[in-house]
Write a protein that holds these residues in place. Structure first.
Motif, PDB file in Angstrom:
ATOM      1  N   GLY A 245      11.524  12.773  -6.608  1.00  0.00           N
ATOM      2  CA  GLY A 245      11.959  11.730  -7.520  1.00  0.00           C
ATOM      3  C   GLY A 245      11.976  10.364  -6.866  1.00  0.00           C
ATOM      4  O   GLY A 245      11.808   9.344  -7.510  1.00  0.00           O
ATOM      5  N   TYR A 246      12.180  10.328  -5.562  1.00  0.00           N
ATOM      6  CA  TYR A 246      12.174   9.060  -4.835  1.00  0.00           C
ATOM      7  C   TYR A 246      10.835   8.806  -4.148  1.00  0.00           C
ATOM      8  O   TYR A 246      10.659   7.790  -3.498  1.00  0.00           O
ATOM      9  CB  TYR A 246      13.291   9.088  -3.783  1.00  0.00           C
ATOM     10  CG  TYR A 246      14.663   9.266  -4.383  1.00  0.00           C
ATOM     11  CD1 TYR A 246      15.262  10.523  -4.432  1.00  0.00           C
ATOM     12  CD2 TYR A 246      15.351   8.191  -4.915  1.00  0.00           C
ATOM     13  CE1 TYR A 246      16.517  10.704  -4.988  1.00  0.00           C
ATOM     14  CE2 TYR A 246      16.603   8.351  -5.471  1.00  0.00           C
ATOM     15  CZ  TYR A 246      17.188   9.608  -5.507  1.00  0.00           C
ATOM     16  OH  TYR A 246      18.422   9.773  -6.067  1.00  0.00           O
ATOM     17  N   ASP A 247       9.916   9.730  -4.272  1.00  0.00           N
ATOM     18  CA  ASP A 247       8.571   9.609  -3.698  1.00  0.00           C
ATOM     19  C   ASP A 247       8.592   9.392  -2.189  1.00  0.00           C
ATOM     20  O   ASP A 247       7.701   8.747  -1.629  1.00  0.00           O
ATOM     21  CB  ASP A 247       7.804   8.463  -4.378  1.00  0.00           C
ATOM     22  CG  ASP A 247       7.478   8.787  -5.828  1.00  0.00           C
ATOM     23  OD1 ASP A 247       7.025   9.913  -6.079  1.00  0.00           O
ATOM     24  OD2 ASP A 247       7.668   7.922  -6.689  1.00  0.00           O
ATOM     25  N   ARG A 248       9.595   9.926  -1.520  1.00  0.00           N
ATOM     26  CA  ARG A 248       9.689   9.718  -0.070  1.00  0.00           C
ATOM     27  C   ARG A 248       8.578  10.444   0.684  1.00  0.00           C
ATOM     28  O   ARG A 248       7.969   9.880   1.596  1.00  0.00           O
ATOM     29  CB  ARG A 248      11.051  10.200   0.428  1.00  0.00           C
ATOM     30  CG  ARG A 248      12.220   9.387  -0.114  1.00  0.00           C
ATOM     31  CD  ARG A 248      13.545   9.960   0.332  1.00  0.00           C
ATOM     32  NE  ARG A 248      14.673   9.258  -0.259  1.00  0.00           N
ATOM     33  CZ  ARG A 248      15.922   9.634  -0.117  1.00  0.00           C
ATOM     34  NH1 ARG A 248      16.215  10.702   0.607  1.00  0.00           N
ATOM     35  NH2 ARG A 248      16.895   8.947  -0.684  1.00  0.00           N
ATOM     36  N   TYR A 249       8.359  11.701   0.337  1.00  0.00           N
ATOM     37  CA  TYR A 249       7.288  12.440   0.998  1.00  0.00           C
ATOM     38  C   TYR A 249       5.925  11.778   0.763  1.00  0.00           C
ATOM     39  O   TYR A 249       5.191  11.513   1.725  1.00  0.00           O
ATOM     40  CB  TYR A 249       7.248  13.888   0.505  1.00  0.00           C
ATOM     41  CG  TYR A 249       8.279  14.799   1.136  1.00  0.00           C
ATOM     42  CD1 TYR A 249       8.594  14.717   2.489  1.00  0.00           C
ATOM     43  CD2 TYR A 249       8.920  15.773   0.366  1.00  0.00           C
ATOM     44  CE1 TYR A 249       9.536  15.567   3.050  1.00  0.00           C
ATOM     45  CE2 TYR A 249       9.857  16.630   0.926  1.00  0.00           C
ATOM     46  CZ  TYR A 249      10.163  16.516   2.264  1.00  0.00           C
ATOM     47  OH  TYR A 249      11.091  17.363   2.822  1.00  0.00           O
ATOM     48  N   PRO A 250       5.528  11.533  -0.482  1.00  0.00           N
ATOM     49  CA  PRO A 250       4.217  10.916  -0.716  1.00  0.00           C
ATOM     50  C   PRO A 250       4.030   9.590   0.010  1.00  0.00           C
ATOM     51  O   PRO A 250       2.958   9.325   0.561  1.00  0.00           O
ATOM     52  CB  PRO A 250       4.184  10.737  -2.238  1.00  0.00           C
ATOM     53  CG  PRO A 250       5.085  11.794  -2.746  1.00  0.00           C
ATOM     54  CD  PRO A 250       6.191  11.902  -1.743  1.00  0.00           C
ATOM     55  N   GLN A 251       5.056   8.738   0.012  1.00  0.00           N
ATOM     56  CA  GLN A 251       4.937   7.450   0.692  1.00  0.00           C
ATOM     57  C   GLN A 251       4.775   7.632   2.199  1.00  0.00           C
ATOM     58  O   GLN A 251       3.961   6.952   2.842  1.00  0.00           O
ATOM     59  CB  GLN A 251       6.160   6.586   0.390  1.00  0.00           C
ATOM     60  CG  GLN A 251       6.190   6.056  -1.025  1.00  0.00           C
ATOM     61  CD  GLN A 251       7.471   5.312  -1.355  1.00  0.00           C
ATOM     62  OE1 GLN A 251       8.446   5.378  -0.603  1.00  0.00           O
ATOM     63  NE2 GLN A 251       7.482   4.612  -2.473  1.00  0.00           N
ATOM     64  N   ALA A 252       5.532   8.543   2.764  1.00  0.00           N
ATOM     65  CA  ALA A 252       5.429   8.799   4.203  1.00  0.00           C
ATOM     66  C   ALA A 252       4.071   9.393   4.558  1.00  0.00           C
ATOM     67  O   ALA A 252       3.479   9.063   5.597  1.00  0.00           O
ATOM     68  CB  ALA A 252       6.549   9.732   4.649  1.00  0.00           C
ATOM     69  N   ILE A 253       3.561  10.250   3.689  1.00  0.00           N
ATOM     70  CA  ILE A 253       2.285  10.922   3.946  1.00  0.00           C
ATOM     71  C   ILE A 253       1.120   9.944   3.879  1.00  0.00           C
ATOM     72  O   ILE A 253       0.249   9.933   4.751  1.00  0.00           O
ATOM     73  CB  ILE A 253       2.100  12.087   2.956  1.00  0.00           C
ATOM     74  CG1 ILE A 253       3.053  13.231   3.327  1.00  0.00           C
ATOM     75  CG2 ILE A 253       0.657  12.585   2.939  1.00  0.00           C
ATOM     76  CD1 ILE A 253       3.203  14.297   2.258  1.00  0.00           C
TER      77      ILE A 253
END
Length: 209
Positions: free
Chosen positions: A157-165
């Protein structure tokens, strides 16, 4: 699915045209981050298209093309386009939204993400800096579907994984010295390897679909 992906591609290409346009057609997005490296500069940009999560522009020191590297939420894309389609259909006298796609975009439409597990779309686009024959030339390097929720869907929901990736994938390619950088930045297999390795690092396993 054809309609969803087609409208999504159209939105992205409109944004790229505004980014690379000349004069009054040019719309400069907010720059969120910038870093200069031996072979290129990398710039993180704000993007307002459907499903946008994170967008980077790679500006090579050599050559006449830049590379846009981005990740989008597939679920948000489906939801927003579905809403727009319903609104258009309810308005009397409003025709269905038709648009013309480039040959590269038409090839993209042959690709279909899985019915259930895809949560995000990772894509790389090669863009000319200077108009050729009056037009900015765009070429899709690659597009891939991933499940990037891992074992903790709440993070999505916070898109933390996608942004980090996507950040790690961009820097993996951008820090390469010449001539390796120029070869890898335009290679679909190198991008797939970079984002797959980044997904493994953050999620603990390969999540490419």
């Amino acid at each position: 699915m054809f309609s969803i992906v087609g409208d999504w591609i159209y939105e992205i290409r409109r944004w790229i045209n505004r980014l690379t346009g000349r004069g009054t057609q040019r719309r400069t997005p907010l720059i969120l981050e910038r870093q200069f490296l031996p072979a290129c500069a990398i710039i993180r940009l704000e993007r307002d298209t459907i499903g946008s999560v994170d967008t980077w522009r790679i500006v090579p020191r050599q050559g006449s093309h830049d590379f846009l590297v981005a990740i989008d939420s597939f679920r948000k894309i489906k939801s927003e386009i579905s809403k727009k389609t319903k609104l258009r259909s309810k308005k009397p006298g409003v025709k269905t939204w038709h648009h013309t796609l480039t040959p590269e975009a038409k090839q993209l439409l042959l690709w279909k993400p899985p019915k259930t597990n895809a949560t995000h779309l990772f894509w790389v686009e090669k863009v000319s800096r200077i108009p050729l024959d009056g037009h900015i030339k765009m070429q899709c390097v690659g597009i891939w579907a991933f499940d990037l929720e891992g074992f903790s869907p709440a993070w999505a929901g916070y898109d933390r994984y996608p942004q980090a990736i996507v950040r790690r994938a961009v820097k993996t390619i951008a820090i390469l010295p010449e001539p390796k950088f120029s070869i890898n930045v335009a290679d679909a297999d190198c991008w797939l390897q970079a984002v797959s390795d980044a997904a493994k690092a953050f999620l603990g396993q390969l999540h490419h679909i």
